[in-house]
Write a protein that holds these residues in place. Structure first.
Motif, PDB file in Angstrom:
ATOM      1  N   ASP A  60       0.734  -1.204  -0.088  1.00  0.00           N
ATOM      2  CA  ASP A  60      -0.150  -0.067   0.053  1.00  0.00           C
ATOM      3  C   ASP A  60       0.945   1.401  -0.063  1.00  0.00           C
ATOM      4  N   ARG A  61       2.306   1.513   0.240  1.00  0.00           N
ATOM      5  CA  ARG A  61       3.101   2.428   0.170  1.00  0.00           C
ATOM      6  C   ARG A  61       3.585   2.846  -1.144  1.00  0.00           C
ATOM      7  N   LEU A  62       3.210   1.895  -1.859  1.00  0.00           N
ATOM      8  CA  LEU A  62       3.554   2.194  -3.578  1.00  0.00           C
ATOM      9  C   LEU A  62       2.911   3.479  -3.872  1.00  0.00           C
ATOM     10  N   GLY A  63       3.614   4.427  -4.556  1.00  0.00           N
ATOM     11  CA  GLY A  63       3.042   5.572  -5.144  1.00  0.00           C
ATOM     12  C   GLY A  63       2.948   5.402  -6.492  1.00  0.00           C
ATOM     13  N   ALA A  64       2.785   6.417  -7.112  1.00  0.00           N
ATOM     14  CA  ALA A  64       2.808   6.331  -8.703  1.00  0.00           C
ATOM     15  C   ALA A  64       4.168   5.900  -9.263  1.00  0.00           C
ATOM     16  N   LEU A 106      -0.675  13.005 -16.107  1.00  0.00           N
ATOM     17  CA  LEU A 106       0.280  13.755 -16.767  1.00  0.00           C
ATOM     18  C   LEU A 106       1.005  14.543 -15.528  1.00  0.00           C
ATOM     19  N   VAL A 107       2.071  14.388 -15.637  1.00  0.00           N
ATOM     20  CA  VAL A 107       3.371  14.735 -14.597  1.00  0.00           C
ATOM     21  C   VAL A 107       3.139  16.571 -14.733  1.00  0.00           C
ATOM     22  N   PHE A 108       2.814  17.048 -13.716  1.00  0.00           N
ATOM     23  CA  PHE A 108       2.655  18.588 -13.432  1.00  0.00           C
ATOM     24  C   PHE A 108       4.126  18.756 -13.283  1.00  0.00           C
ATOM     25  N   SER A 109       4.811  19.860 -13.907  1.00  0.00           N
ATOM     26  CA  SER A 109       6.132  20.369 -13.798  1.00  0.00           C
ATOM     27  C   SER A 109       6.106  21.762 -13.463  1.00  0.00           C
ATOM     28  N   ASP A 110       6.558  22.230 -12.555  1.00  0.00           N
ATOM     29  CA  ASP A 110       6.960  23.812 -12.544  1.00  0.00           C
ATOM     30  C   ASP A 110       8.230  24.416 -12.991  1.00  0.00           C
ATOM     31  N   ALA A 111       8.941  23.566 -13.752  1.00  0.00           N
ATOM     32  CA  ALA A 111      10.215  23.844 -14.271  1.00  0.00           C
ATOM     33  C   ALA A 111      10.311  24.898 -15.302  1.00  0.00           C
ATOM     34  N   GLU A 112      10.901  26.132 -15.023  1.00  0.00           N
ATOM     35  CA  GLU A 112      10.906  27.110 -16.077  1.00  0.00           C
ATOM     36  C   GLU A 112      11.259  26.652 -17.416  1.00  0.00           C
ATOM     37  N   ALA A 130      -6.544  11.630 -14.395  1.00  0.00           N
ATOM     38  CA  ALA A 130      -6.465  10.114 -13.600  1.00  0.00           C
ATOM     39  C   ALA A 130      -7.028  10.513 -12.289  1.00  0.00           C
ATOM     40  N   GLY A 131      -7.172   9.749 -11.435  1.00  0.00           N
ATOM     41  CA  GLY A 131      -7.848   9.755  -9.943  1.00  0.00           C
ATOM     42  C   GLY A 131      -6.446  10.240  -8.928  1.00  0.00           C
ATOM     43  N   PHE A 132      -5.658  10.771  -9.766  1.00  0.00           N
ATOM     44  CA  PHE A 132      -4.404  11.124  -9.018  1.00  0.00           C
ATOM     45  C   PHE A 132      -3.808  12.295  -9.550  1.00  0.00           C
ATOM     46  N   ALA A 133      -3.157  13.011  -8.844  1.00  0.00           N
ATOM     47  CA  ALA A 133      -2.286  14.184  -9.363  1.00  0.00           C
ATOM     48  C   ALA A 133      -0.751  13.918  -8.987  1.00  0.00           C
ATOM     49  N   TYR A 134       0.291  14.131  -9.921  1.00  0.00           N
ATOM     50  CA  TYR A 134       1.642  13.961  -9.632  1.00  0.00           C
ATOM     51  C   TYR A 134       2.536  15.333  -9.878  1.00  0.00           C
ATOM     52  N   ALA A 135       2.883  15.972  -9.050  1.00  0.00           N
ATOM     53  CA  ALA A 135       3.725  17.114  -9.285  1.00  0.00           C
ATOM     54  C   ALA A 135       5.220  16.893  -9.059  1.00  0.00           C
ATOM     55  N   ARG A 136       5.978  17.563  -9.845  1.00  0.00           N
ATOM     56  CA  ARG A 136       7.422  17.620  -9.760  1.00  0.00           C
ATOM     57  C   ARG A 136       7.720  19.250  -9.233  1.00  0.00           C
ATOM     58  N   ALA A 188       3.509  14.630  -4.815  1.00  0.00           N
ATOM     59  CA  ALA A 188       4.121  15.736  -4.813  1.00  0.00           C
ATOM     60  C   ALA A 188       5.630  15.597  -4.564  1.00  0.00           C
ATOM     61  N   PHE A 189       6.649  15.985  -5.266  1.00  0.00           N
ATOM     62  CA  PHE A 189       7.967  15.934  -4.618  1.00  0.00           C
ATOM     63  C   PHE A 189       8.772  17.081  -5.178  1.00  0.00           C
ATOM     64  N   PHE A 190       9.727  17.167  -4.509  1.00  0.00           N
ATOM     65  CA  PHE A 190      11.001  18.255  -4.579  1.00  0.00           C
ATOM     66  C   PHE A 190      11.961  17.737  -5.257  1.00  0.00           C
ATOM     67  N   ILE A 191      12.581  18.170  -6.332  1.00  0.00           N
ATOM     68  CA  ILE A 191      13.506  17.642  -7.076  1.00  0.00           C
ATOM     69  C   ILE A 191      14.222  18.887  -7.837  1.00  0.00           C
ATOM     70  N   SER A 192      15.430  19.222  -7.487  1.00  0.00           N
ATOM     71  CA  SER A 192      15.912  20.413  -8.274  1.00  0.00           C
ATOM     72  C   SER A 192      17.529  20.473  -8.133  1.00  0.00           C
ATOM     73  N   GLY A 193      18.229  21.484  -8.766  1.00  0.00           N
ATOM     74  CA  GLY A 193      19.554  21.594  -8.688  1.00  0.00           C
ATOM     75  C   GLY A 193      19.919  22.130  -7.250  1.00  0.00           C
ATOM     76  N   ALA A 194      19.054  22.565  -6.501  1.00  0.00           N
ATOM     77  CA  ALA A 194      19.281  22.907  -5.120  1.00  0.00           C
ATOM     78  C   ALA A 194      18.842  21.806  -4.264  1.00  0.00           C
ATOM     79  N   LYS A 195      19.416  20.722  -4.132  1.00  0.00           N
ATOM     80  CA  LYS A 195      19.126  19.341  -3.785  1.00  0.00           C
ATOM     81  C   LYS A 195      19.124  19.588  -2.249  1.00  0.00           C
ATOM     82  N   ALA A 196      20.199  20.106  -1.698  1.00  0.00           N
ATOM     83  CA  ALA A 196      20.106  20.385  -0.101  1.00  0.00           C
ATOM     84  C   ALA A 196      19.337  21.142   0.372  1.00  0.00           C
ATOM     85  N   ARG A 197      18.260  21.846  -0.371  1.00  0.00           N
ATOM     86  CA  ARG A 197      17.091  22.622   0.082  1.00  0.00           C
ATOM     87  C   ARG A 197      15.900  21.798   0.122  1.00  0.00           C
TER      88      ARG A 197
END
Length: 154
Positions: free
Chosen positions: A11-15, A74-80, A90-96, A131-140
Motif C-alpha cells: 500500500d505504500r507504493l506511489g505512482a 500527466l506529470v505537472f512540472s513547475d520547471a521554467e 486520472a484519479g491522482f495528481a503527480y507534481a514535480r 508531490a515531490f521536490f527535485i532540483s539543482g538545489a538538492k540540499a534545500r
C-alpha cells in the motif's frame, strides 16, 4: 521494480513516473501502444502510472484523451524550461516541484510554499496527490518538503 519489489511496498507504493526526453515528440500511435502495455497491477497490487513529457507537441487534447482513457496522470512540472499544466486525466495528481533555490532556506520563498499548499489542497478535493521536490538545489529539497507538509496540514 524488479521481482517482488512492488509487492513488498504494498500500500505504500506511489505512482510510477515514466519520463520521456525532450526530443521525444507526440506520436499518437506510439503513445497509444505504450499506454496499452502498462501493467494495471502486479501480484494483486494496483499500479498507477504518471507520464512525464518535456515537449510542446504533447500539449494536445489527443494526448490528454489518451492519458484519461488509460487512467494515467500527466506529470505537472513547475520547471521554467519545460512547464507542464495541471490537466486532470486520472484519479491522482503527480507534481514535480523543481524550482528550489539555494537563496531560500526552504528552497522556495514562504509565499510560494503557501501557494503550493493551496494548490495541492485544491487538487486533493478531487484526487489523490503525489508531490515531490527535485532540483539543482538538492540540499534545500528536504526542508522544502517538510515546510510544504506543514502548510498542507494547516
Amino acid at each position: 521494480f524488479v521481482g517482488g519489489g512492488v509487492t513488498k511496498l504494498g500500500d505504500r507504493l506511489g505512482a510510477i513516473n515514466w519520463q520521456f526526453p525532450k526530443g521525444r515528440t507526440f506520436d499518437a500511435d506510439y503513445f497509444s501502444a505504450f499506454l496499452e502495455r502498462l501493467p494495471k497491477e502486479h501480484d494483486g497490487v494496483a499500479l498507477r502510472h504518471a507520464i512525464e513529457v518535456r515537449n510542446e507537441t504533447f500539449k494536445t487534447e489527443e494526448f490528454t484523451d489518451l492519458l484519461t482513457q488509460h487512467g494515467c496522470a500527466l506529470v505537472f512540472s513547475d520547471a521554467e524550461d519545460w512547464p507542464m499544466p495541471d490537466v486532470e486525466t486520472a484519479g491522482f495528481a503527480y507534481a514535480r516541484l523543481q524550482e528550489s533555490r539555494e537563496t531560500y532556506k526552504a528552497g522556495y520563498a514562504p509565499k510560494a510554499l503557501d501557494g503550493w499548499a493551496g494548490k495541492l489542497k485544491a487538487w486533493a478535493k478531487t484526487r489523490d496527490v503525489y508531490a515531490f521536490f527535485i532540483s539543482g538545489a538538492k540540499a534545500r529539497d528536504p526542508l522544502a518538503a517538510m515546510a510544504l507538509i506543514e502548510r498542507v496540514g494547516r
